[in-house]
Design a protein around this motif. Sequence first.
Motif, mmCIF file in Angstrom:
data_model
loop_
_atom_site.group_PDB
_atom_site.id
_atom_site.type_symbol
_atom_site.label_atom_id
_atom_site.label_comp_id
_atom_site.label_asym_id
_atom_site.label_seq_id
_atom_site.Cartn_x
_atom_site.Cartn_y
_atom_site.Cartn_z
ATOM 1 N N TRP C 14 0.833 -1.206 0.000
ATOM 2 C CA TRP C 14 0.000 0.000 0.000
ATOM 3 C C TRP C 14 0.866 1.254 0.000
ATOM 4 O O TRP C 14 0.563 2.237 -0.677
ATOM 5 C CB TRP C 14 -0.943 -0.011 1.215
ATOM 6 C CG TRP C 14 -2.182 -0.808 0.945
ATOM 7 C CD1 TRP C 14 -2.285 -1.868 0.102
ATOM 8 C CD2 TRP C 14 -3.478 -0.617 1.485
ATOM 9 N NE1 TRP C 14 -3.568 -2.351 0.080
ATOM 10 C CE2 TRP C 14 -4.321 -1.595 0.929
ATOM 11 C CE3 TRP C 14 -4.015 0.290 2.404
ATOM 12 C CZ2 TRP C 14 -5.668 -1.696 1.241
ATOM 13 C CZ3 TRP C 14 -5.366 0.195 2.716
ATOM 14 C CH2 TRP C 14 -6.172 -0.785 2.142
ATOM 15 N N TRP C 21 2.650 6.286 -7.306
ATOM 16 C CA TRP C 21 1.762 7.305 -7.867
ATOM 17 C C TRP C 21 2.388 8.690 -7.752
ATOM 18 O O TRP C 21 2.321 9.485 -8.685
ATOM 19 C CB TRP C 21 0.424 7.245 -7.124
ATOM 20 C CG TRP C 21 -0.565 8.233 -7.625
ATOM 21 C CD1 TRP C 21 -1.229 8.210 -8.815
ATOM 22 C CD2 TRP C 21 -0.990 9.412 -6.952
ATOM 23 N NE1 TRP C 21 -2.058 9.299 -8.920
ATOM 24 C CE2 TRP C 21 -1.926 10.061 -7.791
ATOM 25 C CE3 TRP C 21 -0.682 9.984 -5.722
ATOM 26 C CZ2 TRP C 21 -2.557 11.238 -7.442
ATOM 27 C CZ3 TRP C 21 -1.314 11.172 -5.372
ATOM 28 C CH2 TRP C 21 -2.240 11.786 -6.231
ATOM 29 N N ALA C 104 1.130 4.351 -21.107
ATOM 30 C CA ALA C 104 0.868 5.579 -20.355
ATOM 31 C C ALA C 104 0.160 5.253 -19.046
ATOM 32 O O ALA C 104 -0.322 4.147 -18.848
ATOM 33 C CB ALA C 104 -0.011 6.500 -21.194
ATOM 34 N N GLN C 105 0.106 6.211 -18.176
ATOM 35 C CA GLN C 105 -0.608 6.101 -16.897
ATOM 36 C C GLN C 105 -0.091 4.952 -16.050
ATOM 37 O O GLN C 105 -0.861 4.244 -15.398
ATOM 38 C CB GLN C 105 -2.119 5.934 -17.132
ATOM 39 C CG GLN C 105 -2.718 7.087 -17.885
ATOM 40 C CD GLN C 105 -4.214 6.949 -18.032
ATOM 41 O OE1 GLN C 105 -4.765 5.867 -18.053
ATOM 42 N NE2 GLN C 105 -4.881 8.086 -18.114
ATOM 43 N N PHE C 134 -14.357 -5.135 4.197
ATOM 44 C CA PHE C 134 -13.618 -3.947 3.763
ATOM 45 C C PHE C 134 -12.622 -4.324 2.671
ATOM 46 O O PHE C 134 -12.625 -3.752 1.577
ATOM 47 C CB PHE C 134 -12.903 -3.379 4.994
ATOM 48 C CG PHE C 134 -12.052 -2.171 4.756
ATOM 49 C CD1 PHE C 134 -10.715 -2.291 4.417
ATOM 50 C CD2 PHE C 134 -12.571 -0.900 4.940
ATOM 51 C CE1 PHE C 134 -9.926 -1.172 4.241
ATOM 52 C CE2 PHE C 134 -11.775 0.224 4.764
ATOM 53 C CZ PHE C 134 -10.456 0.079 4.413
ATOM 54 N N GLU C 137 -14.177 -5.556 -0.580
ATOM 55 C CA GLU C 137 -14.623 -4.483 -1.447
ATOM 56 C C GLU C 137 -13.443 -3.767 -2.100
ATOM 57 O O GLU C 137 -13.521 -3.336 -3.256
ATOM 58 C CB GLU C 137 -15.444 -3.469 -0.647
ATOM 59 C CG GLU C 137 -16.692 -4.025 -0.001
ATOM 60 C CD GLU C 137 -17.866 -4.015 -0.956
ATOM 61 O OE1 GLU C 137 -18.470 -2.950 -1.136
ATOM 62 O OE2 GLU C 137 -18.148 -5.075 -1.522
ATOM 63 N N VAL C 138 -12.341 -3.606 -1.398
ATOM 64 C CA VAL C 138 -11.186 -2.943 -1.995
ATOM 65 C C VAL C 138 -10.679 -3.767 -3.180
ATOM 66 O O VAL C 138 -10.314 -3.209 -4.214
ATOM 67 C CB VAL C 138 -10.051 -2.722 -0.973
ATOM 68 C CG1 VAL C 138 -8.831 -2.161 -1.675
ATOM 69 C CG2 VAL C 138 -10.492 -1.763 0.103
ATOM 70 N N LEU C 141 -12.833 -2.997 -6.033
ATOM 71 C CA LEU C 141 -12.517 -1.683 -6.590
ATOM 72 C C LEU C 141 -11.274 -1.747 -7.461
ATOM 73 O O LEU C 141 -11.258 -1.264 -8.596
ATOM 74 C CB LEU C 141 -12.292 -0.685 -5.444
ATOM 75 C CG LEU C 141 -11.673 0.655 -5.799
ATOM 76 C CD1 LEU C 141 -12.594 1.459 -6.681
ATOM 77 C CD2 LEU C 141 -11.356 1.451 -4.542
ATOM 78 N N TYR C 144 -11.739 -3.717 -10.697
ATOM 79 C CA TYR C 144 -12.492 -2.909 -11.676
ATOM 80 C C TYR C 144 -11.564 -1.907 -12.352
ATOM 81 O O TYR C 144 -11.565 -1.760 -13.565
ATOM 82 C CB TYR C 144 -13.650 -2.206 -10.951
ATOM 83 C CG TYR C 144 -13.985 -0.828 -11.479
ATOM 84 C CD1 TYR C 144 -13.682 0.304 -10.748
ATOM 85 C CD2 TYR C 144 -14.609 -0.667 -12.709
ATOM 86 C CE1 TYR C 144 -13.977 1.559 -11.233
ATOM 87 C CE2 TYR C 144 -14.904 0.586 -13.201
ATOM 88 C CZ TYR C 144 -14.585 1.700 -12.462
ATOM 89 O OH TYR C 144 -14.871 2.955 -12.935
ATOM 90 N N SER C 148 -10.593 -2.165 -16.415
ATOM 91 C CA SER C 148 -10.922 -1.067 -17.322
ATOM 92 C C SER C 148 -9.760 -0.088 -17.435
ATOM 93 O O SER C 148 -9.957 1.084 -17.676
ATOM 94 C CB SER C 148 -12.179 -0.341 -16.823
ATOM 95 O OG SER C 148 -11.961 0.195 -15.542
ATOM 96 N N ASN C 151 -9.056 2.897 -20.553
ATOM 97 C CA ASN C 151 -10.381 3.517 -20.514
ATOM 98 C C ASN C 151 -10.945 3.888 -21.866
ATOM 99 O O ASN C 151 -12.138 4.118 -22.009
ATOM 100 C CB ASN C 151 -10.322 4.783 -19.652
ATOM 101 C CG ASN C 151 -10.392 4.447 -18.187
ATOM 102 O OD1 ASN C 151 -11.329 3.822 -17.760
ATOM 103 N ND2 ASN C 151 -9.391 4.848 -17.440
ATOM 104 N N ASP C 152 -10.052 3.986 -22.856
ATOM 105 C CA ASP C 152 -10.562 4.379 -24.163
ATOM 106 C C ASP C 152 -11.177 3.205 -24.917
ATOM 107 O O ASP C 152 -11.783 3.394 -25.957
ATOM 108 C CB ASP C 152 -9.426 4.991 -24.993
ATOM 109 C CG ASP C 152 -8.976 6.298 -24.402
ATOM 110 O OD1 ASP C 152 -8.003 6.299 -23.620
ATOM 111 O OD2 ASP C 152 -9.623 7.318 -24.689
ATOM 112 N N VAL C 157 -13.915 -0.998 -20.526
ATOM 113 C CA VAL C 157 -14.715 -0.285 -19.537
ATOM 114 C C VAL C 157 -15.947 -1.104 -19.180
ATOM 115 O O VAL C 157 -16.292 -1.283 -18.011
ATOM 116 C CB VAL C 157 -15.127 1.099 -20.068
ATOM 117 C CG1 VAL C 157 -16.095 1.772 -19.119
ATOM 118 C CG2 VAL C 157 -13.902 1.963 -20.266
#
Lengths: 103, 501, 582
Positions: C14, C21, C104-105, C134, C137-138, C141, C144, C148, C151-152, C157
């Motif tokens: 984490w 980032w 990229a990204q 918890f 669900e992470v 997330l 997902y 995706s 995104n293009d 997506v």
Amino acid sequence: MSLSPIAIALLGVAILLGIGFYGLLVARNLIKLIVVLQILAKAAMLAFLAAGSAQEQMGLAQSMVVTVIVADTVVAVIALALAVQVKRRYGTLDVRKLTNLRG
Amino acid sequence: MALHPFLWLILIPVLASPVVYLAGRLAGAAMARWLAFLTLAVTGAPFALAAQDLAANGAATFTLGLVKLKFDGLSLLLAALALGLGACVTLFSNAYMRGEAGEEKYYAALLAMIGVIVGLGCANDLFNLWIWFEAMAVASYMLVAFYRDQPASLEAGVKYLVQSAVGSVLVMLGIAAVFGATGQLSLQSIAVAAQASATQASAVGLLAAGALMTVGFGVKAALVPLHTWLPDAHSQAPSGISAMLSGVVIEAGLIALLRAVAPLLGEGDAGARFGQLLLLFAALNMILGNLLALKQTQVKRMLAFSSLSHVGYMLLGFGVAAYTGQAAAAQGGVFHMLSHGLMKGLAFLAAGALLYTLYVANGAHGPLTVSDLNGAARRYPLAALALGIAVLGLAGLPPLVGFMSKWQIFVGGFQAGDTLAALLVIFAALNSVLSLTYYAPLVNAMYRRQTSDAVRRGRAMPLTMVIPLVVMSILVVALGMWPALVEGLTGPASLALVAGK
Amino acid sequence: MAATFITLTIGLPWLGALVVWVAGDQRPRAQHALAVVFAVAGGLSGLALLTTTSSAVAIRLPVGGAFGDFTFVADGLGVFLAVVATVIGSLAVIFSVEYMKGEAQLGRYYAFVLLFIGAMAGLALTGSLLLLFFFWEVTALTSYALISFHNDDPKAVAGGIKALIITQLGGVGLLAGALLIYAHLGSYEISAFLAGADALPADLRAIIAFGFLIAAAAKSAQAPFHTWLPDAMEAPTPVSALIHAATMVNAGVYLLARFFPAFEAVPGWTTAVALVGVVTALLAACMAIVANDLKRVLAYSTVSQLGYMVFAIGCGSALASQFHLFSHAVFKALLFLGAGAVIHAIGTRDMQQMGGLGKHMPLVRVVFVIGAGALAGIPPLNGFWSKELVLEEGLAHGPLWGYIGMLIGAGLTAFYTARMVWLVFYGEPRGHYHTHDARPAMAVPLVLLAAGTLTTWLLFGPFSALLAGAVPGLHEESTLAFVSKVVTDPATLLALAVVALGLLAWQQRSRLSGIAAGLRALGQAAAQGFGFEAVNRFVARITQSAATALQRTQTGELNWNAAGIAGALIIVLIILAGGGIR
């Protein structure tokens, strides 16, 4: 037929509310709607006075109603100012034309 | 004359309001902008003092003629929300509203609204409640219809005003009914009188009062079907005001509703019936808010409908508490007020930041659409991250605060041991999943590599907009990982609420 | 000691997510390096946990109120899954350095991958039901976000959102169960629930049991919730390896294994679990037979193998299930990464355009064949041993229809595996391509995983010892004892015969074309997902129609809106008065 003052007041409230809600449903002109709001507010004030009378606290009720009148006047002023702007931008005061925002 | 700190929380913004207006007219708009922010920053000190005093000595009261105020846990929470979000919004608006006609009026009205919202939280009798409520409404009318030359904005303002005024009248009628039935206006005395009430007439009066006040305050709290003004008002208002409306004003309306109706319930099953009513509204709000948000292409309108569904979650918490007589869910409802204010406020500010850079700074007034967001993260990484965090938090995904506040509501619903409550919790959880179907595409759009035309034409994002976004995002994540941080706020608030029942 | 390692195993990934980032997309080399460092550090820390397993609570953070205590426990079952997640995660990150070069990204990519790894470790190592949900669900997330990632690409997506919605819907089952447990026991402690499950009323226990089953089935892509996994293949291949081989899908199996002691007494539960496993295994195997997208075949095969693991739990053997999870994690990661090397070199996922690649990519072919052999269940690869254990447990403790179904499944598995290997690496090339064998950054994980596929079965002894402490009723057994048991069991011969049959069927396929024609209808149904996709589309459609219908309530007409307030008032009056006036 003799009704107590309170009963007359309550009857008045009912009549005013009736006119008011009917007006809300059918009034097209924005100014008329604002007037209807005023009628409704008067109904509430009348109810207040009736309540005060029933509880023997007219002094309190009267001072509160005066405050409400002031507050309501402010609202009416703002509403009328908005109405003036609506007339300027839309060219009409017909609320049925104010339906750009929907869905 | 030593005034209790909590009074300063009301007085500082309210007194500063005309000062800011005059300063703006006389010394230029920049003076107004910074003075407004400074005012709210300064309230931090009395807030801390008031909070300490509350923890040490319990609720504080103040009476002056007809003005009767009481500062308890719920007041503290509402004050925190109003002042905190307000400070972020005034900083945000620094660039957003720069150069708009009537800018000093904006700040003046905003400060006044914040002050009276704090006052609303402290109101200790029904009439006071109505006055502060009305003052909040008046300030908000001016702010919603701020863009007076935009037809859509005017339309939203007019509709909001008319419906809100009807609500106010109903509240007044309700107060009259209570007064007529009990002769009391102070919340504590009404509670006593309601329990003692014996005659049929007074029982009818209290019932009518409860209905009138529920519907009357419910207009402001956006209960379905009284909500139709909300999508228009929240999307047409300047973005800082949208944040305030969704983040604080609805919550204030809900608090007013609960404060006003709670004393009427007395013993017996009136509380349960009121709880059932709230649960019905909760279900309606959740499903309608989510389904209609699904169909929106404008970002701010989507967020507005989402606010409807979140009011549904709050109502679920409070409804369960009223229906089953157990307080645990109420703390969840209170926590959700706080977290929704934070997240929805962040969402509107982030969307507003993008609206500013893509449209307003270019002199355009178009609505921000979902397709405008394409590739926004490339040019505006912080704003995109903020909007993403806000929106995923609203969907209830961890590690964000929305997960924790919804969890607390759900736990309360199950702890009550009632099947209806448990089923509604499941319904709420399913609704959260449904909300992902419109939130997730927003996030996906922002992180595209292909930018929209709007993003390509966009201007730079000012620092004064970025700072509130960063601060609020950090809060959303921090509270999501460690919800105990707000226990000091939500615990006393829910106790105060339950004490009224 | 355990507390430190737990914190590191979850915290390092984490922290790494944040660091990568912050490093910024302008410094891709730094991002690659940092990601690898933090992932490997997390993996090492996970391995260190193997030395300090115990059932005692290692970390307790009191939060209070409705949130209970945040607890972490490092027992055998949890540590095992954490190790799988972090080690395979590290390998996938190393693989990403080459695979994602020039993308990229990267910050977003690595951040979510590391977040995911940490969340899986957290899910396995927590002792609190709230934290379990918890982290559950992470992972939803992050998966997902990773599916995706591009995104293009509307398919990506759509795939990501579909995965999110389906797993979230299943998650409501876990939520309901966890809330019920808390409401009745007053605590989120998993150990408290396992100890005190009998105290709960039977119908509540049943609701919790089936709620957890729904959540597990959705997360592990079991029927009828399997439709999201194949669409999730739009993710970058290292992510597919991570999610679909090693970790997220295992969360469902883990949930069932962990809570099995509490639910086995619920009538019908074990049968339901076994049924879900069998149906899924067979359904997915059929879909793999007709699929042409290489990653899709692997996806269906994952779903099918998960069916085996779920079935094993339905037969009462957490050991068989987890041992197969172990083997599968290794050989499936190998297959996905190998497929990734192929796709990266060729540029397409369509097997019909491949063929004859073995000549150009010898290393990849070798490791891929090893992985495929393990999948099919060919000795002495790890897949053979673990699948045998599952089958044997099925024969001994499970329903007979289950055993027969799984046996048939083994044959089908062999068939589609042979098909896959042949279409990609053998025969005449059907497409035009310039290829190269795997570069070092890709080759190293491949070789490591291939070595694992050949050898992890030898760890059976220590593995059973690890789990014996965590799962009641599980007995430690030495590798030698296990091996001799399998080798001497006649059921093994039966299974081997079925596998050989499957392989033979592919080899003789031209002679079997008659049967193939007869099964064409079945094949078409399989290609359509046996109607489950239609169900998904139906649900989406009625939601949209409901929303459209409701839109008409937002009329924009002020008169109606205002009068509506009056109408609401009347209704509220009626409701409040409903119970009679006080």
